[in-house]
Design a protein around this motif. Sequence first.
Motif, PDB file in Angstrom:
ATOM      1  N   THR A  33      -0.928  -7.437  -2.650  1.00 51.70           N
ATOM      2  CA  THR A  33      -0.933  -7.087  -1.226  1.00 51.70           C
ATOM      3  C   THR A  33      -1.674  -8.132  -0.413  1.00 51.70           C
ATOM      4  O   THR A  33      -1.238  -8.508   0.682  1.00 51.70           O
ATOM      5  N   TYR A  37       0.002 -10.163   2.691  1.00 56.60           N
ATOM      6  CA  TYR A  37      -0.575 -10.134   4.034  1.00 56.60           C
ATOM      7  C   TYR A  37      -0.992 -11.535   4.481  1.00 56.60           C
ATOM      8  O   TYR A  37      -0.857 -11.903   5.647  1.00 56.60           O
ATOM      9  N   GLN A  40       2.057 -13.477   5.726  1.00 57.01           N
ATOM     10  CA  GLN A  40       2.504 -13.042   7.045  1.00 57.01           C
ATOM     11  C   GLN A  40       1.540 -13.515   8.130  1.00 57.01           C
ATOM     12  O   GLN A  40       1.959 -13.896   9.229  1.00 57.01           O
ATOM     13  N   ALA A  86       1.470  -5.996   7.866  1.00 62.30           N
ATOM     14  CA  ALA A  86       0.600  -7.142   7.623  1.00 62.30           C
ATOM     15  C   ALA A  86      -0.031  -7.649   8.915  1.00 62.30           C
ATOM     16  O   ALA A  86      -1.230  -7.964   8.946  1.00 62.30           O
TER      17      ALA A  86
END
Length: 306
Positions: A33, A37, A40, A86
Amino acid sequence: MSMDSAASDAVVDAIVAEFRLWLERERGLSAATVCCYGKQARKFLSWLPDPADSAVQQLDSTQVTSFMVAYCRDRKASSAKATVTAVRAFLRYLHATGWVRVSLVGAVPAVAGWRLASLPKGLDAAVVTRLLDTCDRDTFVGRRDRAILLLLARLGLRGAEVADVRVGDVDWRAGEITIRGKGNRLDRLPLPIDVGEAMVAYLTAGRPVCDTRTVFCTARKPYRRLSASAIRAIMGRACRGAGLTRIGAHRLRHTLATEMLRAGSSFPEVGQGLRHRNNLATSIYAKVDDNVLRMLARPWPTGDRS
């Protein structure tokens, strides 16, 4: 590349690195994750005018909304939703660390979508067999890829979960495997015989000796853990080898769920097998439960009025 451009890239790298560190320490998010993130956030920062640090400090709601509208215009709903999540996390970081004075999370528009609107599509057993048969068990890469595909198919793991399996997660004596799921959740699952045999074949005859803690690693030096995107690439390569259009790794998860239902498993049992935290996530498979739907179907009118 000009010196100004290089300096701006360095600023973006520094901001993204601090953001990722904040996600790990303050939010406790998984490595997959955090990586997602971070990517992005980098796209968002690269969209802003140079210099990046000054642009961030002067950021306003109009810029945030404009980026989201432009970036998500031609993307699938699932991709757009991932970007929304994100970017919202990045904006929370900017506010919490003093980059911006007010929270701009509200400037990120929501993505239209309806839960349970889609139909989960499983695969026929013959198709799964074709995918597995593309793996050459006489090669290191083939043994590795077969073990990965079996974990996806037999246990319904997500790609990131397969990538995170560590050598010490397998309890060979008990025949169980520990899975690191969403939200750093740990679950112990029974290890099917064919999956265990495939993992043993890879670990004992092919996996290079390296410091990587995860079971699956790259085939070339420097040896590194496989990423979730690498797991998807392995699935794509198997599809090409089987003469199929590209199928996402998640389709194997859907396949396991539909097979469990058609074998007589209840929805709670399917949810437990897939490690769903919310029963609503499991309820979508009601659409493919032929036995339940047959009970709800009304007889077709025959026109016989006698």
